[in-house]
Write a protein that holds these residues in place. Sequence first.
Motif, PDB file in Angstrom:
ATOM      1  N   GLY A   2       2.772-167.678   6.052  1.00 30.79           N
ATOM      2  CA  GLY A   2       1.657-168.512   5.617  1.00 30.79           C
ATOM      3  C   GLY A   2       1.808-169.974   5.962  1.00 30.79           C
ATOM      4  N   GLY A   3       3.023-170.520   5.820  1.00 35.88           N
ATOM      5  CA  GLY A   3       3.232-171.925   6.151  1.00 35.88           C
ATOM      6  C   GLY A   3       2.989-172.210   7.617  1.00 35.88           C
ATOM      7  N   VAL A   4       3.317-171.267   8.481  1.00 37.63           N
ATOM      8  CA  VAL A   4       3.103-171.423   9.921  1.00 37.63           C
ATOM      9  C   VAL A   4       1.617-171.477  10.242  1.00 37.63           C
ATOM     10  CG1 VAL A   4       3.494-170.360  12.180  1.00 37.63           C
ATOM     11  CG2 VAL A   4       5.274-170.258  10.432  1.00 37.63           C
ATOM     12  N   GLY A   5       0.831-170.704   9.493  1.00 40.41           N
ATOM     13  CA  GLY A   5      -0.596-170.632   9.769  1.00 40.41           C
ATOM     14  C   GLY A   5      -1.319-171.953   9.625  1.00 40.41           C
ATOM     15  N   GLU A   6      -0.807-172.861   8.790  1.00 43.52           N
ATOM     16  CA  GLU A   6      -1.479-174.150   8.613  1.00 43.52           C
ATOM     17  C   GLU A   6      -1.497-174.972   9.884  1.00 43.52           C
ATOM     18  OE1 GLU A   6      -1.729-176.133   4.627  1.00 43.52           O
ATOM     19  OE2 GLU A   6       0.366-175.517   4.640  1.00 43.52           O
ATOM     20  N   ARG A   7      -0.638-174.669  10.825  1.00 44.30           N
ATOM     21  CA  ARG A   7      -0.590-175.442  12.069  1.00 44.30           C
ATOM     22  C   ARG A   7      -1.502-174.871  13.151  1.00 44.30           C
ATOM     23  NH1 ARG A   7       4.975-175.396  10.531  1.00 44.30           N
ATOM     24  NH2 ARG A   7       5.512-173.792  12.068  1.00 44.30           N
ATOM     25  N   LEU A   8      -2.210-173.801  12.818  1.00 40.21           N
ATOM     26  CA  LEU A   8      -3.105-173.206  13.811  1.00 40.21           C
ATOM     27  C   LEU A   8      -4.320-174.088  14.072  1.00 40.21           C
ATOM     28  CD1 LEU A   8      -3.201-169.445  12.734  1.00 40.21           C
ATOM     29  CD2 LEU A   8      -2.160-170.379  14.813  1.00 40.21           C
ATOM     30  N   SER A   9      -4.701-174.236  15.325  1.00 40.32           N
ATOM     31  CA  SER A   9      -5.959-174.888  15.671  1.00 40.32           C
ATOM     32  C   SER A   9      -7.081-173.875  15.512  1.00 40.32           C
ATOM     33  CB  SER A   9      -5.909-175.390  17.114  1.00 40.32           C
ATOM     34  OG  SER A   9      -5.820-174.288  18.003  1.00 40.32           O
ATOM     35  N   SER A  10      -8.320-174.325  15.685  1.00 42.09           N
ATOM     36  CA  SER A  10      -9.443-173.395  15.611  1.00 42.09           C
ATOM     37  C   SER A  10      -9.338-172.332  16.701  1.00 42.09           C
ATOM     38  CB  SER A  10     -10.769-174.146  15.736  1.00 42.09           C
ATOM     39  OG  SER A  10     -10.825-174.844  16.969  1.00 42.09           O
ATOM     40  N   THR A  11      -8.912-172.740  17.896  1.00 49.35           N
ATOM     41  CA  THR A  11      -8.728-171.782  18.982  1.00 49.35           C
ATOM     42  C   THR A  11      -7.601-170.818  18.665  1.00 49.35           C
ATOM     43  OG1 THR A  11      -9.514-173.415  20.601  1.00 49.35           O
ATOM     44  CG2 THR A  11      -8.272-171.536  21.450  1.00 49.35           C
ATOM     45  N   GLY A  12      -6.533-171.335  18.061  1.00 57.33           N
ATOM     46  CA  GLY A  12      -5.419-170.483  17.678  1.00 57.33           C
ATOM     47  C   GLY A  12      -5.823-169.456  16.634  1.00 57.33           C
ATOM     48  N   LEU A  13      -6.616-169.880  15.642  1.00 60.75           N
ATOM     49  CA  LEU A  13      -7.097-168.945  14.625  1.00 60.75           C
ATOM     50  C   LEU A  13      -7.995-167.895  15.248  1.00 60.75           C
ATOM     51  CD1 LEU A  13      -7.289-168.111  11.662  1.00 60.75           C
ATOM     52  CD2 LEU A  13      -9.188-169.724  11.404  1.00 60.75           C
ATOM     53  N   ALA A  14      -8.862-168.324  16.187  1.00 59.09           N
ATOM     54  CA  ALA A  14      -9.739-167.362  16.875  1.00 59.09           C
ATOM     55  C   ALA A  14      -8.919-166.351  17.661  1.00 59.09           C
ATOM     56  CB  ALA A  14     -10.703-168.112  17.799  1.00 59.09           C
TER      57      ALA A  14
END
Length: 428
Positions: free
Chosen positions: A302-314
Amino acid sequence: MLTTSRLNATLYLYCLFDDLILLYPVYTLLFSDTGLSVWQISSLFIIWSASSIVLEVPSGVWADRFSRRALLVAGPLLSAVGFGLWVVAPSYWAFALGFVLWGAKEALASGAFEALVYEELDRLGAADRYARTIGRAEAAGLVSVVLAMGLASPVLDAGGYHAVGGASVLACLVAAAIAARLPEHRVKAAAHAPSARGHSMTAAVGEAAASVTHPPLPETPVLDTAAPDTGYLGVLRAGLAEVRHSRAVRAAVLLVPAVTVVWGALEEYTPLLARDAGVSDATVPLLMLLIWAGATAGGLLGGVGERLSSTGLAGLLVAAASLLAVGAASGHPAGFVLLAVAFCGFQLASVTVDARLQHRITGSSRATVTSFAGMLSDLTTIAVYAGYGVIAGATGHGWAFAGFAVPYLAVAAALVLSRRPPPGISRR
Protein backbone atom coordinates in the motif's frame (compact mmCIF):
# COMPACT_ATOMS: atom_id res chain seq x y z
CA MET A 1 0.63 6.16 26.77
CA LEU A 2 -0.66 5.44 23.29
CA THR A 3 1.99 5.05 20.61
CA THR A 4 1.73 4.26 16.92
CA SER A 5 3.05 0.77 17.66
CA ARG A 6 0.31 0.08 20.21
CA LEU A 7 -2.34 1.57 17.94
CA ASN A 8 -1.17 -0.53 15.00
CA ALA A 9 -1.04 -3.71 17.07
CA THR A 10 -4.65 -3.26 18.20
CA LEU A 11 -5.80 -2.43 14.66
CA TYR A 12 -4.07 -5.45 13.16
CA LEU A 13 -5.41 -7.78 15.84
CA TYR A 14 -8.94 -6.43 15.29
CA CYS A 15 -8.69 -6.96 11.53
CA LEU A 16 -7.25 -10.42 12.07
CA PHE A 17 -10.24 -11.69 14.03
CA ASP A 18 -12.81 -9.64 12.11
CA ASP A 19 -11.96 -11.63 8.98
CA LEU A 20 -11.19 -15.02 10.55
CA ILE A 21 -14.48 -16.32 9.17
CA LEU A 22 -14.27 -19.95 8.10
CA LEU A 23 -17.59 -19.55 6.26
CA TYR A 24 -16.01 -17.11 3.76
CA PRO A 25 -14.63 -19.68 1.28
CA VAL A 26 -17.60 -22.05 1.49
CA TYR A 27 -20.80 -20.08 2.03
CA THR A 28 -21.62 -19.96 -1.68
CA LEU A 29 -21.27 -23.73 -1.64
CA LEU A 30 -23.66 -23.82 1.33
CA PHE A 31 -26.14 -21.77 -0.67
CA SER A 32 -25.76 -24.03 -3.70
CA ASP A 33 -26.04 -27.20 -1.63
CA THR A 34 -29.24 -25.84 -0.06
CA GLY A 35 -30.70 -25.77 -3.59
CA LEU A 36 -30.31 -22.11 -4.58
CA SER A 37 -29.75 -21.18 -8.22
CA VAL A 38 -27.06 -18.77 -9.43
CA TRP A 39 -29.67 -16.04 -9.76
CA GLN A 40 -30.95 -16.66 -6.23
CA ILE A 41 -27.39 -16.44 -4.93
CA SER A 42 -26.93 -13.17 -6.83
CA SER A 43 -30.17 -11.87 -5.33
CA LEU A 44 -28.76 -12.57 -1.86
CA PHE A 45 -25.69 -10.52 -2.71
CA ILE A 46 -27.99 -7.71 -3.88
CA ILE A 47 -29.84 -7.85 -0.55
CA TRP A 48 -26.45 -7.70 1.17
CA SER A 49 -25.47 -4.53 -0.68
CA ALA A 50 -28.93 -2.95 -0.34
CA SER A 51 -28.86 -3.37 3.44
CA SER A 52 -25.49 -1.62 3.51
CA ILE A 53 -26.85 1.26 1.44
CA VAL A 54 -29.69 1.92 3.87
CA LEU A 55 -27.30 2.43 6.79
CA GLU A 56 -24.17 3.59 4.98
CA VAL A 57 -24.52 7.35 5.30
CA PRO A 58 -26.51 7.37 8.58
CA SER A 59 -23.82 5.23 10.20
CA GLY A 60 -21.15 7.61 8.95
CA VAL A 61 -22.98 10.50 10.56
CA TRP A 62 -23.38 8.49 13.79
CA ALA A 63 -19.65 7.81 13.75
CA ASP A 64 -18.89 11.54 13.42
CA ARG A 65 -21.55 12.54 15.93
CA PHE A 66 -21.09 9.88 18.60
CA SER A 67 -18.56 7.03 18.83
CA ARG A 68 -16.70 5.31 16.03
CA ARG A 69 -15.40 2.70 18.44
CA ALA A 70 -18.93 1.76 19.55
CA LEU A 71 -19.94 1.07 15.94
CA LEU A 72 -16.88 -1.13 15.46
CA VAL A 73 -17.90 -3.12 18.53
CA ALA A 74 -21.52 -3.51 17.44
CA GLY A 75 -20.73 -4.61 13.88
CA PRO A 76 -19.16 -8.03 14.57
CA LEU A 77 -21.97 -8.85 17.00
CA LEU A 78 -24.49 -8.46 14.17
CA SER A 79 -22.38 -10.70 11.93
CA ALA A 80 -22.21 -13.35 14.65
CA VAL A 81 -26.01 -13.56 14.74
CA GLY A 82 -26.25 -13.80 10.95
CA PHE A 83 -23.61 -16.51 10.56
CA GLY A 84 -25.18 -18.56 13.33
CA LEU A 85 -28.54 -18.32 11.62
CA TRP A 86 -27.12 -19.59 8.32
CA VAL A 87 -25.93 -22.90 9.71
CA VAL A 88 -28.72 -23.45 12.25
CA ALA A 89 -31.62 -22.89 9.82
CA PRO A 90 -30.29 -22.88 6.24
CA SER A 91 -32.88 -21.54 3.80
CA TYR A 92 -33.18 -18.67 1.34
CA TRP A 93 -34.86 -16.38 3.86
CA ALA A 94 -32.40 -17.26 6.63
CA PHE A 95 -29.56 -16.45 4.25
CA ALA A 96 -31.28 -13.18 3.32
CA LEU A 97 -31.66 -12.14 6.96
CA GLY A 98 -28.05 -13.05 7.61
CA PHE A 99 -26.96 -10.83 4.74
CA VAL A 100 -29.08 -7.97 6.10
CA LEU A 101 -27.21 -8.25 9.40
CA TRP A 102 -23.87 -8.60 7.64
CA GLY A 103 -24.64 -5.58 5.47
CA ALA A 104 -25.52 -3.57 8.59
CA LYS A 105 -22.20 -4.59 10.11
CA GLU A 106 -20.29 -3.40 7.06
CA ALA A 107 -22.17 -0.12 7.01
CA LEU A 108 -21.35 0.50 10.68
CA ALA A 109 -17.65 -0.10 10.03
CA SER A 110 -17.50 1.78 6.72
CA GLY A 111 -16.22 5.27 7.33
CA ALA A 112 -15.92 4.75 11.08
CA PHE A 113 -12.84 2.53 10.78
CA GLU A 114 -10.99 4.72 8.28
CA ALA A 115 -11.83 7.91 10.19
CA LEU A 116 -10.72 6.47 13.52
CA VAL A 117 -7.43 5.22 12.08
CA TYR A 118 -6.65 8.46 10.25
CA GLU A 119 -7.41 10.76 13.15
CA GLU A 120 -5.58 8.63 15.72
CA LEU A 121 -2.52 8.64 13.47
CA ASP A 122 -2.90 12.37 12.95
CA ARG A 123 -3.08 12.93 16.71
CA LEU A 124 0.23 11.08 17.00
CA GLY A 125 1.76 13.15 14.20
CA ALA A 126 1.80 10.19 11.81
CA ALA A 127 -0.96 10.98 9.29
CA ASP A 128 1.55 10.47 6.49
CA ARG A 129 1.69 6.78 7.50
CA TYR A 130 -2.01 6.21 6.85
CA ALA A 131 -1.59 4.36 3.53
CA ARG A 132 1.04 2.07 5.03
CA THR A 133 -1.03 1.48 8.17
CA ILE A 134 -4.35 0.90 6.42
CA GLY A 135 -2.64 -1.29 3.83
CA ARG A 136 -1.12 -3.44 6.57
CA ALA A 137 -4.41 -3.53 8.47
CA GLU A 138 -6.17 -4.76 5.35
CA ALA A 139 -3.32 -7.19 4.77
CA ALA A 140 -3.85 -8.51 8.31
CA GLY A 141 -7.49 -9.07 7.44
CA LEU A 142 -6.49 -10.80 4.22
CA VAL A 143 -3.98 -12.98 6.07
CA SER A 144 -6.88 -13.92 8.30
CA VAL A 145 -8.98 -14.77 5.25
CA VAL A 146 -6.11 -16.93 4.01
CA LEU A 147 -5.95 -18.67 7.40
CA ALA A 148 -9.71 -19.17 7.29
CA MET A 149 -9.42 -20.73 3.86
CA GLY A 150 -6.67 -23.05 5.03
CA LEU A 151 -8.68 -24.08 8.09
CA ALA A 152 -12.05 -24.30 6.34
CA SER A 153 -11.18 -27.43 4.39
CA PRO A 154 -10.26 -29.72 7.33
CA VAL A 155 -12.94 -28.20 9.58
CA LEU A 156 -15.58 -28.70 6.89
CA ASP A 157 -14.47 -32.30 6.43
CA ALA A 158 -14.53 -32.91 10.19
CA GLY A 159 -17.72 -31.13 11.26
CA GLY A 160 -19.54 -29.86 8.19
CA TYR A 161 -21.13 -26.44 7.90
CA HIS A 162 -22.06 -26.37 11.61
CA ALA A 163 -18.38 -26.51 12.56
CA VAL A 164 -17.27 -23.71 10.21
CA GLY A 165 -20.27 -21.64 11.29
CA GLY A 166 -19.50 -22.02 14.98
CA ALA A 167 -15.87 -21.01 14.45
CA SER A 168 -17.02 -17.95 12.50
CA VAL A 169 -19.36 -16.83 15.29
CA LEU A 170 -16.54 -17.16 17.85
CA ALA A 171 -14.20 -15.04 15.71
CA CYS A 172 -16.83 -12.28 15.52
CA LEU A 173 -17.21 -12.21 19.31
CA VAL A 174 -13.44 -11.91 19.79
CA ALA A 175 -13.29 -9.08 17.21
CA ALA A 176 -15.98 -7.15 19.11
CA ALA A 177 -13.98 -7.50 22.33
CA ILE A 178 -10.82 -6.20 20.65
CA ALA A 179 -12.70 -3.27 19.10
CA ALA A 180 -13.69 -2.17 22.59
CA ARG A 181 -9.97 -1.55 23.27
CA LEU A 182 -9.42 0.73 20.28
CA PRO A 183 -8.50 4.33 21.22
CA GLU A 184 -10.78 7.17 20.18
CA HIS A 185 -10.07 10.88 20.25
CA ARG A 186 -12.16 13.31 18.29
CA VAL A 187 -10.83 15.88 15.84
CA LYS A 188 -12.31 19.22 14.88
CA ALA A 189 -11.25 20.83 11.65
CA ALA A 190 -12.84 23.47 9.49
CA ALA A 191 -13.85 22.33 6.06
CA HIS A 192 -13.45 25.03 3.47
CA ALA A 193 -13.11 24.98 -0.26
CA PRO A 194 -14.34 27.13 -3.13
CA SER A 195 -17.10 25.66 -5.24
CA ALA A 196 -16.43 24.13 -8.63
CA ARG A 197 -18.69 23.99 -11.66
CA GLY A 198 -18.84 21.96 -14.85
CA HIS A 199 -17.21 18.87 -13.35
CA SER A 200 -17.84 15.70 -15.37
CA MET A 201 -17.46 12.10 -14.25
CA THR A 202 -14.50 11.56 -16.59
CA ALA A 203 -12.80 14.69 -15.32
CA ALA A 204 -13.43 13.59 -11.76
CA VAL A 205 -11.72 10.27 -12.37
CA GLY A 206 -8.81 12.02 -14.05
CA GLU A 207 -8.42 14.52 -11.21
CA ALA A 208 -8.53 11.79 -8.62
CA ALA A 209 -5.84 9.86 -10.46
CA ALA A 210 -3.71 12.99 -10.78
CA SER A 211 -4.03 13.58 -7.08
CA VAL A 212 -2.53 10.15 -6.45
CA THR A 213 0.76 11.54 -7.73
CA HIS A 214 0.64 14.88 -5.90
CA PRO A 215 -1.41 14.46 -2.72
CA PRO A 216 -2.05 17.67 -0.78
CA LEU A 217 -0.95 17.64 2.82
CA PRO A 218 -3.81 17.47 5.31
CA GLU A 219 -4.53 20.58 7.30
CA THR A 220 -3.46 20.60 10.92
CA PRO A 221 -6.58 19.96 12.99
CA VAL A 222 -7.47 21.25 16.41
CA LEU A 223 -7.72 18.26 18.71
CA ASP A 224 -10.58 17.86 21.10
CA THR A 225 -11.48 14.89 23.29
CA ALA A 226 -15.21 15.47 22.79
CA ALA A 227 -17.35 14.74 19.76
CA PRO A 228 -18.15 17.69 17.48
CA ASP A 229 -20.86 19.80 19.05
CA THR A 230 -23.37 19.55 16.20
CA GLY A 231 -26.50 17.52 15.63
CA TYR A 232 -27.15 14.77 13.11
CA LEU A 233 -28.25 17.13 10.35
CA GLY A 234 -25.35 19.48 11.01
CA VAL A 235 -22.82 16.67 10.60
CA LEU A 236 -24.56 15.43 7.45
CA ARG A 237 -24.67 18.93 5.94
CA ALA A 238 -20.97 19.44 6.68
CA GLY A 239 -20.09 16.22 4.88
CA LEU A 240 -22.28 17.08 1.90
CA ALA A 241 -20.75 20.55 1.72
CA GLU A 242 -17.22 19.17 1.58
CA VAL A 243 -18.09 16.79 -1.25
CA ARG A 244 -20.01 19.50 -3.11
CA HIS A 245 -17.43 22.27 -2.82
CA SER A 246 -14.14 20.34 -2.98
CA ARG A 247 -13.34 19.03 -6.46
CA ALA A 248 -10.49 16.91 -5.07
CA VAL A 249 -12.73 15.25 -2.49
CA ARG A 250 -15.53 14.71 -5.00
CA ALA A 251 -13.11 13.19 -7.51
CA ALA A 252 -11.64 10.85 -4.91
CA VAL A 253 -15.11 9.78 -3.76
CA LEU A 254 -15.96 8.79 -7.36
CA LEU A 255 -12.69 6.97 -7.93
CA VAL A 256 -13.13 4.69 -4.91
CA PRO A 257 -16.08 2.68 -6.34
CA ALA A 258 -14.58 2.82 -9.84
CA VAL A 259 -11.53 0.91 -8.59
CA THR A 260 -12.79 -1.23 -5.72
CA VAL A 261 -16.23 -2.55 -6.66
CA VAL A 262 -15.92 -5.04 -9.51
CA TRP A 263 -13.09 -7.16 -8.18
CA GLY A 264 -14.61 -7.11 -4.70
CA ALA A 265 -17.92 -8.36 -6.08
CA LEU A 266 -16.31 -11.05 -8.24
CA GLU A 267 -14.58 -12.47 -5.17
CA GLU A 268 -17.93 -13.75 -3.95
CA TYR A 269 -18.20 -16.01 -6.99
CA THR A 270 -14.67 -17.45 -6.97
CA PRO A 271 -15.73 -20.68 -5.18
CA LEU A 272 -18.22 -21.33 -7.99
CA LEU A 273 -15.52 -20.53 -10.56
CA ALA A 274 -13.26 -23.06 -8.83
CA ARG A 275 -15.99 -25.69 -8.88
CA ASP A 276 -16.46 -25.06 -12.62
CA ALA A 277 -12.72 -25.69 -13.05
CA GLY A 278 -13.34 -29.27 -11.95
CA VAL A 279 -11.88 -29.29 -8.44
CA SER A 280 -13.45 -30.97 -5.42
CA ASP A 281 -15.24 -28.93 -2.75
CA ALA A 282 -12.44 -29.67 -0.29
CA THR A 283 -9.95 -28.11 -2.75
CA VAL A 284 -11.96 -24.93 -3.23
CA PRO A 285 -10.66 -23.26 -0.02
CA LEU A 286 -7.08 -23.97 -1.13
CA LEU A 287 -7.60 -22.13 -4.43
CA MET A 288 -9.26 -19.31 -2.53
CA LEU A 289 -6.21 -19.24 -0.25
CA LEU A 290 -4.01 -18.68 -3.31
CA ILE A 291 -6.13 -15.78 -4.52
CA TRP A 292 -6.18 -14.04 -1.17
CA ALA A 293 -2.46 -14.55 -0.69
CA GLY A 294 -2.15 -12.34 -3.76
CA ALA A 295 -4.54 -9.78 -2.34
CA THR A 296 -2.57 -9.77 0.93
CA ALA A 297 0.59 -8.93 -0.98
CA GLY A 298 -1.26 -6.02 -2.58
CA GLY A 299 -2.22 -4.67 0.85
CA LEU A 300 1.36 -4.86 2.08
CA LEU A 301 2.44 -2.80 -0.93
CA GLY A 302 0.00 0.00 0.00
CA GLY A 303 2.76 2.49 0.80
CA VAL A 304 4.30 1.92 -2.63
CA GLY A 305 0.99 2.66 -4.33
CA GLU A 306 1.02 6.29 -3.17
CA ARG A 307 3.87 6.98 -5.57
CA LEU A 308 1.90 5.85 -8.61
CA SER A 309 1.14 8.44 -11.28
CA SER A 310 -2.20 8.45 -13.06
CA THR A 311 -0.59 6.55 -15.94
CA GLY A 312 0.94 4.10 -13.48
CA LEU A 313 -2.44 3.48 -11.83
CA ALA A 314 -4.02 2.98 -15.26
CA GLY A 315 -1.31 0.52 -16.21
CA LEU A 316 -1.82 -1.37 -12.96
CA LEU A 317 -5.56 -1.68 -13.63
CA VAL A 318 -5.01 -2.84 -17.23
CA ALA A 319 -2.50 -5.48 -16.14
CA ALA A 320 -4.74 -6.75 -13.33
CA ALA A 321 -7.83 -6.82 -15.57
CA SER A 322 -5.98 -8.73 -18.29
CA LEU A 323 -4.74 -11.34 -15.83
CA LEU A 324 -8.24 -11.63 -14.39
CA ALA A 325 -9.77 -12.28 -17.81
CA VAL A 326 -7.16 -14.79 -18.98
CA GLY A 327 -7.05 -16.69 -15.70
CA ALA A 328 -10.82 -16.99 -15.38
CA ALA A 329 -11.47 -17.86 -19.02
CA SER A 330 -8.85 -20.63 -18.98
CA GLY A 331 -11.25 -22.97 -17.19
CA HIS A 332 -8.27 -24.65 -15.49
CA PRO A 333 -7.20 -24.61 -11.81
CA ALA A 334 -3.83 -23.22 -12.90
CA GLY A 335 -5.65 -20.05 -13.97
CA PHE A 336 -6.05 -19.20 -10.30
CA VAL A 337 -2.37 -18.26 -10.21
CA LEU A 338 -3.15 -15.45 -12.65
CA LEU A 339 -6.21 -14.50 -10.60
CA ALA A 340 -4.01 -14.24 -7.51
CA VAL A 341 -1.68 -11.78 -9.23
CA ALA A 342 -4.68 -9.83 -10.52
CA PHE A 343 -6.12 -9.54 -7.01
CA CYS A 344 -2.73 -8.29 -5.81
CA GLY A 345 -2.93 -5.43 -8.31
CA PHE A 346 -6.55 -4.62 -7.51
CA GLN A 347 -5.88 -4.55 -3.76
CA LEU A 348 -2.91 -2.22 -4.24
CA ALA A 349 -5.02 0.14 -6.33
CA SER A 350 -7.85 0.04 -3.77
CA VAL A 351 -5.59 0.93 -0.85
CA THR A 352 -4.11 3.79 -2.86
CA VAL A 353 -7.42 5.46 -3.75
CA ASP A 354 -8.72 5.04 -0.18
CA ALA A 355 -5.63 6.72 1.26
CA ARG A 356 -5.93 9.65 -1.13
CA LEU A 357 -9.56 10.18 -0.15
CA GLN A 358 -8.59 10.38 3.52
CA HIS A 359 -5.79 12.86 2.79
CA ARG A 360 -8.22 15.15 0.99
CA ILE A 361 -10.88 15.34 3.70
CA THR A 362 -10.27 18.39 5.90
CA GLY A 363 -13.57 18.78 7.75
CA SER A 364 -14.85 17.12 10.91
CA SER A 365 -17.32 14.86 9.00
CA ARG A 366 -14.61 12.45 7.87
CA ALA A 367 -16.63 9.26 8.42
CA THR A 368 -19.65 10.82 6.69
CA VAL A 369 -17.67 11.72 3.56
CA THR A 370 -16.08 8.27 3.50
CA SER A 371 -19.55 6.76 3.78
CA PHE A 372 -20.62 8.61 0.63
CA ALA A 373 -17.93 6.67 -1.24
CA GLY A 374 -19.18 3.52 0.48
CA MET A 375 -22.75 4.19 -0.58
CA LEU A 376 -21.71 4.69 -4.21
CA SER A 377 -19.73 1.46 -3.97
CA ASP A 378 -22.77 -0.41 -2.65
CA LEU A 379 -24.99 0.92 -5.43
CA THR A 380 -22.44 -0.09 -8.06
CA THR A 381 -22.01 -3.48 -6.43
CA ILE A 382 -25.72 -4.19 -6.80
CA ALA A 383 -25.43 -3.54 -10.52
CA VAL A 384 -22.45 -5.91 -10.73
CA TYR A 385 -24.28 -8.68 -8.85
CA ALA A 386 -27.36 -8.32 -11.04
CA GLY A 387 -25.28 -8.30 -14.20
CA TYR A 388 -23.26 -11.27 -13.08
CA GLY A 389 -26.37 -13.33 -12.43
CA VAL A 390 -27.52 -12.72 -16.00
CA ILE A 391 -24.14 -13.21 -17.70
CA ALA A 392 -23.05 -16.27 -15.71
CA GLY A 393 -26.42 -17.91 -16.27
CA ALA A 394 -25.90 -17.59 -20.03
CA THR A 395 -22.14 -18.10 -20.44
CA GLY A 396 -20.77 -19.69 -17.27
CA HIS A 397 -18.59 -18.28 -14.53
CA GLY A 398 -15.32 -18.11 -16.48
CA TRP A 399 -16.63 -15.86 -19.25
CA ALA A 400 -18.59 -13.77 -16.74
CA PHE A 401 -15.33 -13.02 -14.89
CA ALA A 402 -13.63 -12.17 -18.18
CA GLY A 403 -16.46 -9.84 -19.16
CA PHE A 404 -16.22 -7.90 -15.92
CA ALA A 405 -12.57 -7.13 -16.59
CA VAL A 406 -13.73 -4.70 -19.30
CA PRO A 407 -14.91 -1.91 -16.93
CA TYR A 408 -11.37 -1.61 -15.61
CA LEU A 409 -10.12 -0.95 -19.12
CA ALA A 410 -12.65 1.89 -19.34
CA VAL A 411 -11.48 3.33 -16.00
CA ALA A 412 -7.85 3.08 -17.14
CA ALA A 413 -8.69 4.87 -20.39
CA ALA A 414 -10.39 7.67 -18.46
CA LEU A 415 -7.34 8.01 -16.23
CA VAL A 416 -5.02 8.38 -19.20
CA LEU A 417 -7.22 10.58 -21.39
CA SER A 418 -8.53 12.99 -18.77
CA ARG A 419 -6.76 16.32 -18.75
CA ARG A 420 -4.98 16.84 -15.45
CA PRO A 421 -4.01 20.12 -13.83
CA PRO A 422 -0.24 20.64 -13.95
CA PRO A 423 1.70 19.86 -10.76
CA GLY A 424 1.57 22.67 -8.23
CA ILE A 425 -1.88 23.85 -9.31
CA SER A 426 -4.57 23.48 -6.70
CA ARG A 427 -7.13 20.76 -7.40
CA ARG A 428 -9.79 22.40 -5.28
